[in-house]
Motif scaffolding. Structure first.
Motif, PDB file in Angstrom:
ATOM      1  N   TYR A  57      30.681  32.278  44.909  1.00  0.00           N
ATOM      2  CA  TYR A  57      31.418  33.428  43.940  1.00  0.00           C
ATOM      3  C   TYR A  57      32.006  34.390  44.917  1.00  0.00           C
ATOM      4  CZ  TYR A  57      27.732  31.213  40.544  1.00  0.00           C
ATOM      5  OH  TYR A  57      27.282  30.144  39.751  1.00  0.00           O
ATOM      6  N   ARG A  67      33.361  41.942  38.175  1.00  0.00           N
ATOM      7  CA  ARG A  67      32.858  40.796  37.887  1.00  0.00           C
ATOM      8  C   ARG A  67      32.946  39.735  39.159  1.00  0.00           C
ATOM      9  NH1 ARG A  67      38.009  41.013  36.531  1.00  0.00           N
ATOM     10  NH2 ARG A  67      39.445  39.309  36.696  1.00  0.00           N
ATOM     11  N   GLU A  69      33.699  35.781  40.243  1.00  0.00           N
ATOM     12  CA  GLU A  69      34.634  34.736  39.875  1.00  0.00           C
ATOM     13  C   GLU A  69      34.463  33.539  40.922  1.00  0.00           C
ATOM     14  OE1 GLU A  69      36.549  34.309  37.330  1.00  0.00           O
ATOM     15  OE2 GLU A  69      37.357  36.229  36.548  1.00  0.00           O
TER      16      GLU A  69
END
Length: 203
Positions: A57, A67, A69
Motif C-alpha cells: 500500500y 488514505r 492506495e
C-alpha cells in the motif's frame, strides 16, 4: 543506545547506521520507480516535504482525503516492493520495543530539504492501532516534536540524528507528532537532506 520515552515508546540511537548504505540504496531504488512528490492536503495546501511509498500500500493525500492506495496515482502501477532491509530493521526495532508480531506492509518515505517541516499530526489512517509505527532517520539531524493525545498538548522536543530508530505504539500510538524546520547542512552519505522512513501496518 536505547532510551525509553515512555513504556510504549523506544528511541534506539544509531541502530540504522550499520545498514546505512543498504538503506540509502533501497531508498534510491524506490525513488527511481516512484519519485517523491509534494502532496496536496484535503484543504488544498501543498505539503512541505516530498514523499513516496513502497510496499503493498501507499499513503496518499489529495482533495479526496487521506488514505492508503494499492497503486501509485502518478504512474498507475503498484508501489515498489518493500525492501528487505526495511523489514529487517523495522521488525528488529519493534521487537525490542515490545511489539514482536509487527510485520509492516507499507513504508512511507519522506524527503526533507532544508527549510521544510512537518506539522503536528496523528497517524490514524491504518486499520489496526495495536500495530506500532517504526520511524528510521537518515541524513541531517532534526528536532522531533512529540506531543500528546490532543493537538493542544505542548510537545516535547527530541533530537533525531542519522541512524536513529523510533518506535511507538500502545497508549502512545495516536500521539500528535511532527518535526521542526530542517536546518541547512550536508551529511556525508545523504547530502543536503533528511530521509525519514516510517514503517506501518496499513491493513
Amino acid at each position: 543506545m536505547m532510551q525509553r520515552w515512555s513504556a510504549d515508546t523506544l528511541h534506539w540511537k544509531g541502530l540504522a547506521r550499520r545498514y546505512e548504505k543498504e538503506l540509502m540504496h533501497a531508498v534510491e531504488t524506490v525513488f527511481a520507480d516512484a519519485p517523491p512528490r509534494q502532496l496536496q492536503t484535503p484543504g488544498g495546501k501543498t505539503m512541505s516535504a516530498a514523499m513516496t511509498n513502497s510496499g503493498d500500500y501507499g499513503w496518499v493525500s489529495d482533495r479526496k482525503g487521506y488514505r492508503y492506495e494499492t497503486k501509485d496515482p502518478l504512474s498507475g502501477r503498484p508501489w515498489p516492493t518493500l525492501p528487505n532491509v526495511f523489514h529487517v530493521l523495522a521488525e528488529q526495532a519493534a521487537a525490542a520495543a515490545g511489539y514482536p508480531d509487527f510485520r509492516p506492509d507499507v513504508a512511507l518515505i519522506n524527503q526533507y530539504q532544508p527549510g521544510t517541516a512537518m506539522g503536528l499530526h496523528q497517524d490514524r489512517d491504518e486499520a489496526d492501532f495495536t500495530q506500532p509505527i517504526v520511524s528510521i532517520s537518515l541524513g541531517l539531524p532534526v528536532i522531533f516534536l512529540w506531543g500528546g493525545l490532543q493537538r493542544r498538548d505542548k510537545p516535547e522536543q527530541h533530537l533525531l540524528e542519522h541512524g536513529d530508530v523510533l518506535v511507538w505504539g500502545g497508549a502512545d500510538r495516536l500521539r500528535f507528532h511532527g518535526v521542526k524546520k530542517l536546518a541547512k547542512g550536508t551529511h556525508p552519505l545523504c547530502g543536503q537532506q533528511r530521509i525519514n522512513i516510517t514503517l506501518r501496518r496499513a491493513r
